[in-house]
Design a protein around this motif. Sequence first.
Motif, PDB file in Angstrom:
ATOM      1  N   GLY B 461       0.799  -1.218   0.000  1.00  0.00           N
ATOM      2  CA  GLY B 461       0.000   0.000   0.000  1.00  0.00           C
ATOM      3  C   GLY B 461       0.827   1.260   0.000  1.00  0.00           C
ATOM      4  N   TYR B 462       0.143   2.405   0.152  1.00  0.00           N
ATOM      5  CA  TYR B 462       0.853   3.669   0.216  1.00  0.00           C
ATOM      6  C   TYR B 462       0.195   4.641   1.184  1.00  0.00           C
ATOM      7  CZ  TYR B 462      -2.092   3.782  -4.082  1.00  0.00           C
ATOM      8  OH  TYR B 462      -3.084   3.629  -5.011  1.00  0.00           O
ATOM      9  N   GLY B 463       1.006   5.582   1.654  1.00  0.00           N
ATOM     10  CA  GLY B 463       0.551   6.489   2.704  1.00  0.00           C
ATOM     11  C   GLY B 463       0.972   5.931   4.051  1.00  0.00           C
ATOM     12  N   ARG B 464       0.984   6.791   5.051  1.00  0.00           N
ATOM     13  CA  ARG B 464       1.368   6.367   6.387  1.00  0.00           C
ATOM     14  C   ARG B 464       0.281   6.742   7.377  1.00  0.00           C
ATOM     15  NH1 ARG B 464       3.978   3.842   3.769  1.00  0.00           N
ATOM     16  NH2 ARG B 464       6.231   3.549   3.627  1.00  0.00           N
ATOM     17  N   GLU B 465       0.186   5.961   8.453  1.00  0.00           N
ATOM     18  CA  GLU B 465      -0.718   6.309   9.540  1.00  0.00           C
ATOM     19  C   GLU B 465       0.116   6.472  10.794  1.00  0.00           C
ATOM     20  OE1 GLU B 465      -3.563   2.956   8.633  1.00  0.00           O
ATOM     21  OE2 GLU B 465      -4.986   4.599   8.796  1.00  0.00           O
ATOM     22  N   GLY B 466      -0.130   7.562  11.505  1.00  0.00           N
ATOM     23  CA  GLY B 466       0.659   7.868  12.696  1.00  0.00           C
ATOM     24  C   GLY B 466       1.639   8.983  12.420  1.00  0.00           C
ATOM     25  N   GLY B 467       1.855   9.802  13.437  1.00  0.00           N
ATOM     26  CA  GLY B 467       2.854  10.870  13.362  1.00  0.00           C
ATOM     27  C   GLY B 467       2.502  11.948  12.349  1.00  0.00           C
ATOM     28  N   ARG B 468       3.521  12.716  12.017  1.00  0.00           N
ATOM     29  CA  ARG B 468       3.376  13.824  11.087  1.00  0.00           C
ATOM     30  C   ARG B 468       2.921  13.335   9.705  1.00  0.00           C
ATOM     31  NH1 ARG B 468       6.929  16.888   8.242  1.00  0.00           N
ATOM     32  NH2 ARG B 468       8.512  15.285   8.355  1.00  0.00           N
ATOM     33  N   GLN B 469       3.546  12.241   9.253  1.00  0.00           N
ATOM     34  CA  GLN B 469       3.193  11.693   7.938  1.00  0.00           C
ATOM     35  C   GLN B 469       1.729  11.247   7.914  1.00  0.00           C
ATOM     36  OE1 GLN B 469       5.984  11.182   9.575  1.00  0.00           O
ATOM     37  NE2 GLN B 469       7.716  11.340   8.195  1.00  0.00           N
ATOM     38  N   GLY B 470       1.266  10.714   9.033  1.00  0.00           N
ATOM     39  CA  GLY B 470      -0.124  10.282   9.101  1.00  0.00           C
ATOM     40  C   GLY B 470      -1.081  11.449   8.988  1.00  0.00           C
ATOM     41  N   MET B 471      -0.706  12.571   9.567  1.00  0.00           N
ATOM     42  CA  MET B 471      -1.556  13.767   9.460  1.00  0.00           C
ATOM     43  C   MET B 471      -1.579  14.293   8.028  1.00  0.00           C
ATOM     44  SD  MET B 471      -3.045  14.261  12.271  1.00  0.00           S
ATOM     45  CE  MET B 471      -3.822  15.772  11.734  1.00  0.00           C
ATOM     46  N   GLN B 472      -0.432  14.209   7.354  1.00  0.00           N
ATOM     47  CA  GLN B 472      -0.350  14.728   5.982  1.00  0.00           C
ATOM     48  C   GLN B 472      -1.363  14.058   5.058  1.00  0.00           C
ATOM     49  OE1 GLN B 472       3.749  14.184   4.847  1.00  0.00           O
ATOM     50  NE2 GLN B 472       4.428  16.068   5.836  1.00  0.00           N
ATOM     51  N   ALA B 473      -1.673  12.785   5.346  1.00  0.00           N
ATOM     52  CA  ALA B 473      -2.594  12.053   4.475  1.00  0.00           C
ATOM     53  C   ALA B 473      -3.989  12.682   4.470  1.00  0.00           C
ATOM     54  CB  ALA B 473      -2.685  10.595   4.930  1.00  0.00           C
ATOM     55  N   TYR B 474      -4.296  13.463   5.486  1.00  0.00           N
ATOM     56  CA  TYR B 474      -5.632  14.053   5.579  1.00  0.00           C
ATOM     57  C   TYR B 474      -5.644  15.555   5.281  1.00  0.00           C
ATOM     58  CZ  TYR B 474      -7.407   9.633   7.115  1.00  0.00           C
ATOM     59  OH  TYR B 474      -7.787   8.316   7.137  1.00  0.00           O
ATOM     60  N   LEU B 475      -4.541  16.032   4.693  1.00  0.00           N
ATOM     61  CA  LEU B 475      -4.436  17.466   4.417  1.00  0.00           C
ATOM     62  C   LEU B 475      -3.878  17.711   3.026  1.00  0.00           C
ATOM     63  CD1 LEU B 475      -2.863  18.416   7.853  1.00  0.00           C
ATOM     64  CD2 LEU B 475      -5.058  19.296   7.019  1.00  0.00           C
ATOM     65  N   LYS B 476      -4.159  18.889   2.498  1.00  0.00           N
ATOM     66  CA  LYS B 476      -3.488  19.306   1.271  1.00  0.00           C
ATOM     67  C   LYS B 476      -2.834  20.652   1.534  1.00  0.00           C
ATOM     68  CE  LYS B 476      -8.022  20.741  -0.339  1.00  0.00           C
ATOM     69  NZ  LYS B 476      -9.222  20.256  -0.995  1.00  0.00           N
ATOM     70  N   GLY B 477      -1.816  20.971   0.734  1.00  0.00           N
ATOM     71  CA  GLY B 477      -1.034  22.184   0.940  1.00  0.00           C
ATOM     72  C   GLY B 477      -1.896  23.439   0.947  1.00  0.00           C
ATOM     73  N   GLY B 478      -1.556  24.381   1.812  1.00  0.00           N
ATOM     74  CA  GLY B 478      -2.324  25.610   1.917  1.00  0.00           C
ATOM     75  C   GLY B 478      -2.083  26.538   0.750  1.00  0.00           C
TER      76      GLY B 478
END
Lengths: 318, 479
Positions: B461-478
Amino acid sequence: MATSKTSKTATATKAAATEATTARPAGSRAAARAASARLDVPKTYKLFIGGAFPRSESGRVTEVTDARGRFVANVAKASRKDAREAVRAARKAQPGWAGATAYNRGQVLYRVAEVLEGRKAQFVDELVQTSGLTAARAAKQVEAAIDLWVWHAGWTDKIAAIGGNANAVAGPYFNISVPEPTGVVAIIAPQSEGLLGLTSVVAPALVMGNSVVVVPGSAPLSAISLAEVLATSDMPGGVVNVLTGDAAELAPWLASHADVNALDLTGAGSLDWISLEQSAADTLKRVIRPEPGIAPETPQRILALTETKTIWHTKSRL
Amino acid sequence: MTFLDYAPAPESTSILGLRDEYGLFIGGEWRPGGGTSFASVSPSTERQIAMFAAADEGDVDAAVAAARKAYRNVWGPMSGRDRGKYLFRIARILQERARELAVAESLDNGKPIKETRDADVPLVAQWFFHCAGWADKLDWVGLGANPQAHGVAAQIIPWNFPLLMLSWKIAPALAAGNTVVLKPAETTPLTAMLFADICQQAGLPAGVVNLITGAGETGSALVRHPDVDKVAFTGSTAVGREIAKALAGTSKKLTLELGGKGANIVFDDAPLDQAIEGIVNGIFFNQGQVCCAGSRLLVQENIHDAVMDRLKERMATLRLGDPLDKNTDVGAINSTAQLERITRLVDAGIAEGGEAWSAPCELPKEGYWFAPTVVTGVEASSTIAREEIFGPVLSVLTFRTPDEAIAKANNTPYGLSAGIWSDKGSRVLAVADKLRAGVVWTNTFNKFDPASPFGGYKESGYGREGGRQGMQAYLKGGK
């Protein structure tokens, strides 16, 4: 050697080009050098696979003409088999490139910029000839591309600091996350901006140690000349492989190839990129969708082709 | 019974106040589903726990609409600080109701209460607590200032860690400002239903969390819904592929946590006592129904026999039985379908020349059980060295040099986890560098933490869960 010629321009131009072929040396290259008494030596534009410059195994070429339809060069037209050879070369070269120190990779990328700078005139020349840009505009584009290589060269030993982290877990462990290269990246380069467009997708993939198979867009001559620069920049053979040819023909083989880890469709907007993405799903490739996709010249672009590895090291209890 | 035997010590189910029937939790309200209701049974007794509604396309539509409305009107405009405070509240209520949740999870999933009590549920609360703190610090997740939520997240979770996977999905999504529609697995919907009650106790605004139960068709309708912005899936690689295909050509974001065939590498200088415990934990934790299980043991050839002797000795002491018993080490397999898959794959392993040995434990008459099993003499090409078994079955291979260990460990389309056992720090670091796996445990295994990114390479799979990387999966650049 060349058996078939397919012009990218309109039928009328094609006819004119065929005529020009029979009437050599009426090509633009000859015309441009008309003032000189010396007969110039045109270059054979071949593929770049595993550090070597083979012709396409298919024996096919594509005729490249100038803005006025005059013959410039026969560029090799890569086949499915060439694509597979390129992926094999990329896979073979990848661990070595990833295993080089970040400082070393940075120096090699910077070396690319250095060698490009020295051959700027050639790139400007090719762009002017094939894209119809003015010399000044072409020079700007080439200079931007050189600067982009320098920008990426500076990232190799810094991406881990901004893409990785030490993790404060609730237990006696030293826990660290680091970005690592995804592996072999197949790239459909942008259809515009020649060397600059090519650089904007190839350089970010290289920063962390991926190897690349790239189908260049509108500037096949720049792509092969760039390959010559890479071949003399201490970049190990096979790290970058260039397949000039028809992107619509080559992309499906790269998208479905099981040994390709990521598919960058930045320049695939005019292709049937949805079926390419679907095909990539069979082997769960990481996919960058067509432009705007991920903005060039951003750390996100580099990180998009990395995997985060998290390592838990046990600490002993004292 | 001698004084050395363990007396039964079952956890009481009287703490549970279960309903006979659960509906769909949409827009803060319970409602019936359009599909045919289904039962969830306890895998250890085959007795029905409760009936659950099945969401049809209309229900999926209603759930997505409720999530969209809550995103637009409440959760999207809310300050990060307030979102965080809701998540902190949830974390606290999870802690308060920890025992109830652990009992419910063991009942529904079949895993030992020791695990739900000491691993699953504490991690669930920790996950919400961790993500709560991110909600007002999103400028520092690494996407530049003012990153934006995607909108409505569709989330599908597996049956192996029902409530834990719910927390991995819902906590970061909500912290980032998304609203969610989550579908738990059809064999383990119970704790998600209890979580709905927790959301209500926390006063979470209606529609921020929507929970819909159902089988594969419900999930398929959910990820294909046109008003979904982000899809997160944990489950099999086969279903992950299907979802990736379905989302091709859309603007939906996707993260996938899929299968694995983790290598657990034991060098001859490993601290053997710990390594044996690590091997056991790596493959028998949660009956081996773990995507990151250490299901391939790579043991250095010169210590193979010694390791096998000690491993079998240790396996013989594992107590298999009632998941609610506090002394149980190995619980029930989650379903008949899973039990059949495990049995089929082990048979294939034996047919291909492997030698199977199972711990001498008595299997209860009712329920779904598989004794902890180790298969030796496995070739790298064997079915059980390649396919994910998702059960308490360890395939054993040997190696002579670190290079051979690395080559064998990486010889799989998966790339989720790996373990290294050695007392030599420099070797551990060098081997960890070369393993193509998203999580590497050295001299430990199966450790999880919300601060620690988790996820796979390659077909894991791809993407991470947990930590900073996990948060990035639910956000897009401002912007």
